[in-house]
Design a protein around this motif. Sequence first.
Motif, short mmCIF file in Angstrom:
data_model
loop_
_atom_site.label_atom_id
_atom_site.label_comp_id
_atom_site.label_asym_id
_atom_site.label_seq_id
_atom_site.Cartn_x
_atom_site.Cartn_y
_atom_site.Cartn_z
N LEU A 37 20.18 0.18 -4.48
CA LEU A 37 21.42 -0.48 -4.88
C LEU A 37 21.45 -0.70 -6.39
O LEU A 37 20.45 -1.06 -7.00
N GLU A 38 22.62 -0.48 -6.98
CA GLU A 38 22.80 -0.70 -8.41
C GLU A 38 24.05 -1.52 -8.65
O GLU A 38 25.05 -1.37 -7.93
N LYS A 39 24.01 -2.38 -9.65
CA LYS A 39 25.15 -3.24 -9.95
C LYS A 39 26.25 -2.45 -10.62
O LYS A 39 26.02 -1.75 -11.61
N GLN A 40 27.45 -2.52 -10.08
CA GLN A 40 28.61 -1.88 -10.67
C GLN A 40 29.88 -2.59 -10.22
O GLN A 40 29.86 -3.37 -9.27
N ARG A 41 30.95 -2.32 -10.91
CA ARG A 41 32.22 -2.98 -10.59
C ARG A 41 32.80 -2.34 -9.34
O ARG A 41 33.00 -1.13 -9.27
N ILE A 42 33.11 -3.17 -8.35
CA ILE A 42 33.60 -2.69 -7.06
C ILE A 42 34.81 -3.54 -6.64
O ILE A 42 34.80 -4.77 -6.79
N LEU A 43 35.84 -2.87 -6.13
CA LEU A 43 36.97 -3.56 -5.52
C LEU A 43 36.68 -3.65 -4.02
O LEU A 43 36.64 -2.63 -3.33
N VAL A 44 36.46 -4.86 -3.52
CA VAL A 44 36.01 -5.07 -2.15
C VAL A 44 37.15 -5.60 -1.29
O VAL A 44 37.85 -6.55 -1.67
N TYR A 45 37.34 -4.98 -0.13
CA TYR A 45 38.24 -5.49 0.89
C TYR A 45 37.41 -5.82 2.12
O TYR A 45 36.65 -4.98 2.61
N LEU A 46 37.52 -7.04 2.60
CA LEU A 46 36.71 -7.48 3.75
C LEU A 46 37.56 -8.36 4.67
O LEU A 46 38.17 -9.33 4.21
#
Length: 418
Positions: free
Chosen positions: A304-313
């Motif tokens: 896993l690497e840190k990056q900008r993610i648009l999350v829908y949950l």
Amino acid sequence: MALLKRSGGNNQAMKKELALTLIPLVALLIGSSSGYVPRTCPPDNFDRVEISPEDTSRTSSFGFDLFKKIRDQVPGENLFFSSYSIWSALAIAYFGAEGRTLAQLQKVLRLKEKDKGYKTQRLLSAQLKKNVGIELDEVNRAYFADFLVLEKCFRSGDFYDIHQVDFSNPERLAKEINGFVNRTTRGFIPELVKPNDLQGSRYFLANAIYFKGSWQKPFPEHNTYLRKFFCSPGVACRKVQTMQNDDLFNYGNDTHLGAEVLELPYLNSSISMLLFLPWEGAVTVDDVVDRLDLAALGGTLKGLEKQRILVYLPKFKMEQTLGHELGKALVDLGITDLLSVNSNLSAFTKSVKLKVDTIIHKAVVEVTERGTQAAAATGFTDRNLPPVFACNRPFIFMIVDKTLGLTLFSGIYRTPPV
């Protein structure tokens, strides 16, 4: 006790076999005499037992195996359970087991001996509670009928939370058990057992656990909307309240699992929610579950690497009750004797033969913009019920004088009279 018959052999051999067969009975009867050496209780040796990270991680291997087996019992359905709660409840049974029952539990639970198993359970619980940002409560408790003569380990009060109570009043006992479960789970599981579940029982082993964690990065409530949920590729089956967050998260695309993986950490803790999203159209959730194990999880976390993610949950609350499904899953894992007439729980007591024929597991999880609450409770018991004679179908009845052998009246009841 059954003696094996042999076709042949001399009297001397038969006498020797009989003597060997009777030895366990003699040891049981003489109890604390000079010929009987009582088993050391785990607390007596607690400080001298060494536990390694490998010992504690084995519980995760049990969890992955159980995940697959329970999934197989409820194919195509939603599923939520606590493998840790089930492991903990089974660990209590393990400490009361002997013989083949002990060997099976030891193998499936990944435990080496009772001393190490007891310390592993204690350390796991203590380590989890070190996470200052979360709220975690756990109780392991064992109820035994007051007429049972418990072995030394379970009379001291140092080994688990032991209660000897009156089992002849299942309504009162169910109220007591449900009370402690309700308190431990903060009302998430108000009822684990019904009085009928305890009818004829002589013991009840239970674990209850509660978890509450706030997201390290909460989902803004104003970003929660009704959005389509696709039950199969390209097919929207319904709309659900879906949360949205746009931030930096640990993310990976795991080729071994065939899934995108996202980590949602909880505030001020080492605990996170991991989300596995199968590659659309190529891999199913069942495929990912089949590939998950302790090694795969370790590899995933490293990738896993840190990056900008648009999350829908989805925002959701899920409740699950498992009974016979859990029993079948445990049998498939190899715990066969505990759930049969071959059960050997004689380390608890030798005054009666205990078995397990009732398993109850309840779990609840709620995921919101602020975080997660989850609770689970697991119980094992027996039901030493008399044979059932239910006249709920046509029957014959007679009124007789037994002394004279004289039948005074006879009848057939086929249907309730008007």
